[in-house]
Design an enzyme around this catalytic site. Structure first.
Site, PDB file in Angstrom:
ATOM      1  N   GLN A 105      19.420  19.703   6.147  1.00  0.00           N
ATOM      2  CA  GLN A 105      18.261  20.420   5.611  1.00  0.00           C
ATOM      3  C   GLN A 105      18.621  21.114   4.294  1.00  0.00           C
ATOM      4  OE1 GLN A 105      15.190  20.187   6.927  1.00  0.00           O
ATOM      5  NE2 GLN A 105      14.328  21.485   5.343  1.00  0.00           N
ATOM      6  N   ASP A 133      16.837  10.637   5.418  1.00  0.00           N
ATOM      7  CA  ASP A 133      16.109  11.347   4.352  1.00  0.00           C
ATOM      8  C   ASP A 133      15.956  10.464   3.113  1.00  0.00           C
ATOM      9  OD1 ASP A 133      15.103  13.922   4.687  1.00  0.00           O
ATOM     10  OD2 ASP A 133      17.089  14.847   4.611  1.00  0.00           O
ATOM     11  N   LYS A 184      10.467  19.347  13.171  1.00  0.00           N
ATOM     12  CA  LYS A 184      11.064  18.012  13.320  1.00  0.00           C
ATOM     13  C   LYS A 184      11.493  17.790  14.776  1.00  0.00           C
ATOM     14  CE  LYS A 184      12.431  17.883   8.513  1.00  0.00           C
ATOM     15  NZ  LYS A 184      13.433  18.284   7.523  1.00  0.00           N
TER      16      LYS A 184
END
Ligand code: GUN
Length: 289
Positions: A96, A119, A52
């Site tokens: 994450q 997200d 990322k």
């Protein structure tokens, strides 16, 4: 059989994003900033977060990683979330997953400011997605839709079977593909560990999405001739090669590929598109802030 090259499609979308970033900066706007919160030292999570970061650099975003101890308490992590929510220099951030077992993942996700939840995991964004309202779409499902769209794969009226009901992939992709939209309009069946006749249901799919998290789970007998096969899995399995391992998906590629009309490889299929969707969401967040 045609390979759906996620790397190539992702590169095209990234160059489109990079152009938009340049236009924004030329117009005096600030550089979009994505933060990743990484708790602990899970090697797969470290790999994803590094990828990322690389992608952010490629499109001209600022990116930072908050590396936190495996032993952080939920209260301390919530403090970091509050900090990020209030930091005007941060347009979007992700925590994450998976988190260590002693932390309530839903409590953390619910604390994220929905306007920074790139997200698309916050209940407000999930609810808005279900209601077809403007929101941040979850990255992997959005990436799958883009892959299908940019590969000119017809979805309207097709039987789509999704294997796996996770909050991150299976459930949201089943919702997105059943929407009344040109990019979707599928008849969707969502299968999971308790599904009866899984093989027969999979073999009825025009579009089969494997998101079960089990290495090479989908075999040739589960796939109809001419099906489109989208493989969301990524696993490292030991073998006798020089490296000592190989990367495989949820689909037994060598036997399924010859039967399919289109198939995503692993790596280089869905993975690069997930990151691109995250970049898209961050760009959207930055435009609004
Ligand atoms: N772990 C596996 N996939 C994802 C993802 O898309 N977002 C986050 N935050 N964690 C993940």
């Amino acid at each position: 059989m045609k390979l759906i090259n996620g790397k190539t499609i992702a590169a095209t979308v990234k160059s489109e994003i990079a152009n938009e970033v340049k236009t924004m900066i030329d117009a005096g706007r600030k550089t979009p900033h994505l933060v990743a919160v990484l708790v602990g030292t899970d090697s797969a999570s470290e790999t994803y977060v590094a990828a990322k970061e690389r992608a952010c650099k490629e499109v001209g975003f600022t990116s930072s990683v908050y590396k936190l101890s495996e032993n952080i308490t939920e209260k301390e992590l919530l403090k970091t979330i509050e900090l990020l929510n209030n930091d005007e220099g941060v347009d979007g951030y992700i925590v994450q997953l998976p988190l260590p077992k002693h932390i309530d993942t839903n409590a953390i996700i619910s604390a994220i400011d929905p306007k920074k939840d790139v997200d698309g995991f916050h209940p407000q964004n999930v609810g808005r997605m279900v209601m077809d309202m403007p929101c941040f779409l979850p990255a992997t499902p959005a990436g799958i839709i883009t892959l299908l769209e940019r590969s000119n794969i017809e979805t309207e009226g097709k039987n789509c079977v999704v294997v796996g009901r996770s909050n991150i992939v299976g459930t949201p992709v089943s919702i997105l593909l059943s929407r009344n939209s040109k990019k979707a309009n599928c008849t969707v069946t969502l299968c999971h560990s308790r599904t009866k006749n899984l093989k027969e249901i999979c073999a009825s799919a025009d579009i089969l999405i494997a998101a079960i998290g089990k290495a090479e789970f989908i075999t040739a007998d589960m796939v109809k001739d001419g099906a489109v096969v989208i493989d969301v899995g990524i696993h490292r399995v030991n073998d006798n090669s020089e490296k000592g391992y190989k990367i495989v998906g949820d689909v037994k590629f060598d036997e399924v590929a010859p039967k399919s009309s289109f198939i995503t490889p692993v790596p280089g299929g869905v993975g690069p598109m997930t990151i691109v969707s995250l970049l898209n969401n961050t760009l959207k967040a930055a435009k609004k802030s």
